[in-house]
Design an enzyme around this catalytic site. Structure first.
Site, PDB file in Angstrom:
ATOM      1  N   ARG A   1       0.863  -1.182   0.000  1.00 58.62           N
ATOM      2  CA  ARG A   1       0.000   0.000   0.000  1.00 58.62           C
ATOM      3  C   ARG A   1       0.897   1.228   0.000  1.00 58.62           C
ATOM      4  O   ARG A   1       1.886   1.282   0.740  1.00 58.62           O
ATOM      5  CB  ARG A   1      -0.925   0.031   1.226  1.00 58.62           C
ATOM      6  CG  ARG A   1      -2.101  -0.918   1.156  1.00 58.62           C
ATOM      7  CD  ARG A   1      -3.101  -0.521   0.056  1.00 58.62           C
ATOM      8  NE  ARG A   1      -4.236  -1.443  -0.037  1.00 58.62           N
ATOM      9  CZ  ARG A   1      -4.312  -2.472  -0.883  1.00 58.62           C
ATOM     10  NH1 ARG A   1      -3.324  -2.733  -1.707  1.00 58.62           N
ATOM     11  NH2 ARG A   1      -5.399  -3.226  -0.914  1.00 58.62           N
TER      12      ARG A   1
ATOM     13  N   GLU B   1      -2.220   7.399  -5.211  1.00 60.42           N
ATOM     14  CA  GLU B   1      -2.568   6.719  -6.456  1.00 60.42           C
ATOM     15  C   GLU B   1      -4.037   6.852  -6.837  1.00 60.42           C
ATOM     16  O   GLU B   1      -4.393   6.702  -8.006  1.00 60.42           O
ATOM     17  CB  GLU B   1      -2.199   5.228  -6.378  1.00 60.42           C
ATOM     18  CG  GLU B   1      -3.085   4.413  -5.441  1.00 60.42           C
ATOM     19  CD  GLU B   1      -2.714   2.929  -5.430  1.00 60.42           C
ATOM     20  OE1 GLU B   1      -1.519   2.619  -5.331  1.00 60.42           O
ATOM     21  OE2 GLU B   1      -3.638   2.097  -5.527  1.00 60.42           O
TER      22      GLU B   1
ATOM     23  N   HIS C   1      -0.385  -0.479  -9.858  1.00 61.17           N
ATOM     24  CA  HIS C   1      -1.189  -1.385  -9.018  1.00 61.17           C
ATOM     25  C   HIS C   1      -1.699  -2.580  -9.830  1.00 61.17           C
ATOM     26  O   HIS C   1      -2.904  -2.835  -9.896  1.00 61.17           O
ATOM     27  CB  HIS C   1      -2.349  -0.625  -8.362  1.00 61.17           C
ATOM     28  CG  HIS C   1      -2.770  -1.255  -7.056  1.00 61.17           C
ATOM     29  ND1 HIS C   1      -3.074  -0.506  -5.931  1.00 61.17           N
ATOM     30  CD2 HIS C   1      -2.917  -2.541  -6.693  1.00 61.17           C
ATOM     31  CE1 HIS C   1      -3.398  -1.323  -4.951  1.00 61.17           C
ATOM     32  NE2 HIS C   1      -3.317  -2.570  -5.390  1.00 61.17           N
TER      33      HIS C   1
HETATM   34  P1  NAI Z   1      -1.576 -10.823   5.247  1.00 60.70           P
HETATM   35  O1  NAI Z   1      -2.605 -10.269   6.169  1.00 60.70           O
HETATM   36  O2  NAI Z   1      -1.625 -12.273   4.900  1.00 60.70           O
HETATM   37  O3  NAI Z   1      -0.116 -10.525   5.832  1.00 60.70           O
HETATM   38  C1  NAI Z   1       0.244  -9.288   6.359  1.00 60.70           C
HETATM   39  C2  NAI Z   1       1.329  -9.560   7.376  1.00 60.70           C
HETATM   40  O4  NAI Z   1       1.814  -8.300   7.842  1.00 60.70           O
HETATM   41  C3  NAI Z   1       0.831 -10.347   8.609  1.00 60.70           C
HETATM   42  O5  NAI Z   1       1.658 -11.466   8.833  1.00 60.70           O
HETATM   43  C4  NAI Z   1       0.938  -9.328   9.732  1.00 60.70           C
HETATM   44  O6  NAI Z   1       1.273  -9.933  10.994  1.00 60.70           O
HETATM   45  C5  NAI Z   1       2.065  -8.460   9.219  1.00 60.70           C
HETATM   46  N1  NAI Z   1       2.171  -7.161   9.881  1.00 60.70           N
HETATM   47  C6  NAI Z   1       1.210  -6.438  10.487  1.00 60.70           C
HETATM   48  N2  NAI Z   1       1.732  -5.314  10.994  1.00 60.70           N
HETATM   49  C7  NAI Z   1       3.067  -5.348  10.711  1.00 60.70           C
HETATM   50  C8  NAI Z   1       4.153  -4.483  11.003  1.00 60.70           C
HETATM   51  N3  NAI Z   1       3.966  -3.351  11.676  1.00 60.70           N
HETATM   52  N4  NAI Z   1       5.375  -4.830  10.549  1.00 60.70           N
HETATM   53  C9  NAI Z   1       5.578  -5.970   9.866  1.00 60.70           C
HETATM   54  N5  NAI Z   1       4.576  -6.830   9.573  1.00 60.70           N
HETATM   55  C10 NAI Z   1       3.339  -6.518   9.993  1.00 60.70           C
HETATM   56  O7  NAI Z   1      -1.647  -9.899   3.933  1.00 60.70           O
HETATM   57  P2  NAI Z   1      -1.173 -10.264   2.466  1.00 60.70           P
HETATM   58  O8  NAI Z   1      -2.291 -10.911   1.729  1.00 60.70           O
HETATM   59  O9  NAI Z   1       0.139 -10.931   2.511  1.00 60.70           O
HETATM   60  O10 NAI Z   1      -1.025  -8.785   1.842  1.00 60.70           O
HETATM   61  C11 NAI Z   1       0.050  -7.946   2.202  1.00 60.70           C
HETATM   62  C12 NAI Z   1      -0.164  -6.576   1.599  1.00 60.70           C
HETATM   63  O11 NAI Z   1      -0.220  -6.643   0.170  1.00 60.70           O
HETATM   64  C13 NAI Z   1      -1.454  -5.887   2.037  1.00 60.70           C
HETATM   65  O12 NAI Z   1      -1.141  -4.545   2.403  1.00 60.70           O
HETATM   66  C14 NAI Z   1      -2.295  -5.825   0.813  1.00 60.70           C
HETATM   67  O13 NAI Z   1      -3.102  -4.675   0.824  1.00 60.70           O
HETATM   68  C15 NAI Z   1      -1.245  -5.771  -0.290  1.00 60.70           C
HETATM   69  N6  NAI Z   1      -1.736  -6.281  -1.569  1.00 60.70           N
HETATM   70  C16 NAI Z   1      -1.337  -5.640  -2.722  1.00 60.70           C
HETATM   71  C17 NAI Z   1      -1.782  -6.080  -3.951  1.00 60.70           C
HETATM   72  C18 NAI Z   1      -1.356  -5.457  -5.241  1.00 60.70           C
HETATM   73  O14 NAI Z   1      -2.030  -5.637  -6.266  1.00 60.70           O
HETATM   74  N7  NAI Z   1      -0.246  -4.734  -5.293  1.00 60.70           N
HETATM   75  C19 NAI Z   1      -2.753  -7.194  -4.047  1.00 60.70           C
HETATM   76  C20 NAI Z   1      -3.016  -7.849  -2.783  1.00 60.70           C
HETATM   77  C21 NAI Z   1      -2.541  -7.383  -1.589  1.00 60.70           C
END
Ligand code: NAI
Length: 333
Positions: free
Chosen positions: A234, A263, A295
């Protein structure tokens, strides 16, 4: 159920129509972004389907509820664009797609890393112009280099596996360490050590108040001179002005982003004729060592199909009065 889609693009329509081929729901695809100006377009639809840059603040949610909408279905994982307290107040459940091919985003992350490291974006243009000079195209072996993965959830874990496949040393940071990530050979550490030891830093954590501008001037100052920063999560995880300063001072080696904090007023549209009003973004893309995609991390056939089937399954469950497996927890009212 009548479902109105905002910010709909041809690939959304194609995959959702395919997933709804039995015609059980009536799908209405609209291109405008959801905002206070467009919310009236949802009138009469029991569910609306929104994407990452649609605005779901209190005024929009109040108007949706008043117009008869009973469900907000996000066709994305993140829900930072929803005022959850307001959704609870107006009694609108919010569902999302928590997991849809984490490989799509993890592989795109490596597409950025590899392209930036080996200057593929520059080589592509040179060769098209008949320029086969190799000056300034020198990269490094990723093998043996250190990558810092911030956030080892669904996507971060796949990034760890891919990085291990390249023979990279992996440092990770996550408040909830994962045993599988440890077993894959990564080492958990604090953010300060991760930043100072990594040749590549990649962000895979959610945008929440605690992670807003996680990479600010201080964090950039801790990074190794010449290191690469990659953000496919993000935009607001990164302070873009601080990044521009770090690129100008040559401290930051390169930047790969699929997301940008402003964005919403740029991405998903063809702005090639009108020009770009955002001066920070315009400056960013002048750097030869910056690679921006708009994105598209999620944009694979597999991910789109999973997004459509999960979203329609949530709508089915809502219509049938079944529990919503992918509901975003709302604060108590
Ligand atoms: P997820 O919920 O499976 O994993 C996120 C991880 O971040 C969790 O393990 C959580 O404990 C950790 N986390 C929380 N706070 C943290 C901190 N302060 N420092 C380090 N780690 C922390 O989410 P997922 O599916 O892996 O997605 C990750 C990111 O990717 C999200 O922000 C999502 O919005 C973004 N995303 C981007 C896409 C794109 O098209 N570019 C598509 C899908 C997701």
């Amino acid at each position: 159920m009548l479902v109105t889609f905002f910010s709909a693009r041809p690939y959304d329509e194609q995959t959702f129509v395919e997933a709804n081929r039995d015609g059980r729901h009536q799908l209405r695809f609209l291109t405008p972004r959801l905002s206070a100006d467009t919310v009236l377009l949802a009138a009469g639809s029991e569910a609306i389907c929104a994407f990452v840059n649609d605005t779901l603040d209190r005024p929009v949610l109040e108007r949706l509820a008043a117009g008869g909408t009973r469900l907000v279905a996000l066709r994305c994982a993140g829900f930072n664009n929803v005022d959850l307290a307001a959704a609870a107040d107006v009694g609108l459940p919010v569902v999302r797609v928590p997991a849809y091919s984490p490989h799509a985003v993890a592989e795109h992350t490596f597409a950025l890393i590899l392209a930036l490291n080996r200057r593929i974006h520059r080589a592509y243009n040179r060769v098209r112009e008949g320029n086969f000079a190799l000056d300034h195209l020198v990269g490094v072996d990723l093998h043996g280099k250190t990558i810092g993965v911030i956030g080892t959830g669904l996507i971060g874990r796949v990034v760890v596996d891919i990085a291990r496949g390249f023979g990279m040393r992996v440092l990770a940071h996550d408040p909830s360490p994962d045993a599988g990530v440890l077993a894959a050979g990564a080492t958990y550490t604090d953010v300060a050590d991760l930043l100072s030891e990594s040749d590549v830093v990649t962000l895979h954590c959610p945008l929440v108040p605690a992670t807003f501008h996680l990479i600010d001037a201080d964090a950039l100052g801790r990074m190794r001179p010449g290191a690469m920063l990659v953000n496919t999560s993000r935009g607001a995880l990164v302070d873009t002005q601080a990044v521009v300063a770090a690129l100008k001072s040559r401290h930051l080696g390169s930047l790969g982003i699929d997301v940008y904090e402003e964005e919403a007023s740029l991405f998903f549209e063809d702005r090639s004729s009108g020009g770009i009003d955002d001066d920070i973004f315009a400056r960013l893309v002048t750097f030869p060592n910056v690679l921006v995609t708009g994105h598209q991390g999620f944009l694979t056939r597999e991910a789109l199909a999973a997004i459509a089937s999960t979203t329609l399954a949530s709508i089915d469950a809502f219509e049938a009065g079944r529990p919503l497996e992918h509901a975003v927890p709302l604060p108590a009212v």
